[in-house]
Design a protein around this motif. Sequence first.
Motif, PDB file in Angstrom:
ATOM      1  N   ASP A 148       0.165   5.570   0.319  1.00  0.00           N
ATOM      2  CA  ASP A 148      -0.780   6.676   0.487  1.00  0.00           C
ATOM      3  C   ASP A 148      -2.222   6.175   0.589  1.00  0.00           C
ATOM      4  OD1 ASP A 148       1.330   8.517   0.284  1.00  0.00           O
ATOM      5  OD2 ASP A 148       1.193   8.523  -1.906  1.00  0.00           O
ATOM      6  N   ALA A 156       0.844  -1.194   0.000  1.00  0.00           N
ATOM      7  CA  ALA A 156       0.000   0.000   0.000  1.00  0.00           C
ATOM      8  C   ALA A 156       0.877   1.242   0.000  1.00  0.00           C
ATOM      9  CB  ALA A 156      -0.919   0.009   1.222  1.00  0.00           C
ATOM     10  N   GLN A 195      -3.567   3.590  -0.740  1.00  0.00           N
ATOM     11  CA  GLN A 195      -4.049   2.879  -1.922  1.00  0.00           C
ATOM     12  C   GLN A 195      -3.229   1.610  -2.151  1.00  0.00           C
ATOM     13  OE1 GLN A 195      -6.810   4.016  -3.600  1.00  0.00           O
ATOM     14  NE2 GLN A 195      -6.877   5.594  -2.002  1.00  0.00           N
TER      15      GLN A 195
END
Length: 412
Positions: free
Chosen positions: A74, A72, A76
């Motif tokens: 940030d 992951a 996302q």
Amino acid sequence: MREPTTTAAPGGLNTAPALRRCVGDPDQFAETHWGRRPLLRRDADFTDLLDLAGVDELLSERGLRTPFLRIARDGQIVPAARYTGGGGLGAEIADQVRDDLVLAQLATGATLVLQGLHRVWPPLRDFCLQLGAELGCAVQANAYLTPPAQTGFATHYDTHDVFVMQVAGHKHWRVHEPVHPDPLERQVWGGRADEVKATADGEPALHHVMSPGDLLYLPRGWLHAAAAQEQTSLHITLGLRRPTRYSLVEALLDLAAEHEPLRAGLPLGLDLTDPAQLAPHLADTVVALSEWVAKADPDDVARRLRGTAWPATRPAPVPPVAQLHAAETLNPRSAVARRPGLRCSVARDLERVHIELVDRTVSLPAGCGDAVALLLSGDPVTVADLPGLDEDADRLVLVRRLLREAILVPAN
């Protein structure tokens, strides 16, 4: 703080070493925290379960494939193609984790999520199996490696309880009370993103910099976010998938399909979206359902629940070669025991004794009933001591069958 609608207190708390290691006093935990509110403990050591060297071994030597690793950045998820590749000559796969690409992701601030470690890392496999037996629920293990000054995921909640074990580095946790108490697995936080964000902007119920050896328990639904401090952080998260009353409701609804009045069709032309047309038929259905539920048989409900509860936890591994050798070399002095973590039930009739497993039923002659009961008690048993069978030859036949079925294992 709110009280739960149901209390799930594990049995045998005085002899629950895995739970005691996590929470200190299991009885106090069951009464005060389990499903109710967070618990923070300090000054333990979890490096025997996983450490930074173990993470390197998993990433570089174990041939992991997705989804055993997620990355992951940030908040996302990074596409797996950016850190996986082919396995090389003789390995016809395309999604094996590449350590060099993982290194590049980690060096630029990404968080690594090692998933399903209760399947691939023996210390966590054994610990989760023991803890799950003590809690009465399935336990899974993930690990999170976060570079300095990075936040892996934004504020969110989980739909299962968790134990968070800090292994290395430090991580600042902010915890807020639920916006949706006791969420079910399908009631994920994304459906309440605005409420989650608004609550996360307020004063937390708990904020703490987790140091190595700290443990945090969070019931499902509690909001949380965590940020690594000046060093790389490693923590283990144990997901505790405890059953709910809704689990019973789902089992009852499955069984309701066997009740003929509830299978009856509705009148021709009925508009189910019209409350006025729906009302009398809904009332009749509620009455029929209530009458049936009032007569529900606990044996039937328990049998239905096994279909989801038993597969959720895999029993201890069985080495096939060694297991077959043990069966072939079995003698009356051999000691065997029930396979750790094996879920099964036993039923007898006049002619047979039936061992029901998650995927099959093993049937044996009725005369084996007393021996089977002793073998499945959990304590080591010597073949020659099995009751109800007159000859060692019969005892050996029975035990060999159960070794080959992976129901028994050699006793250490």
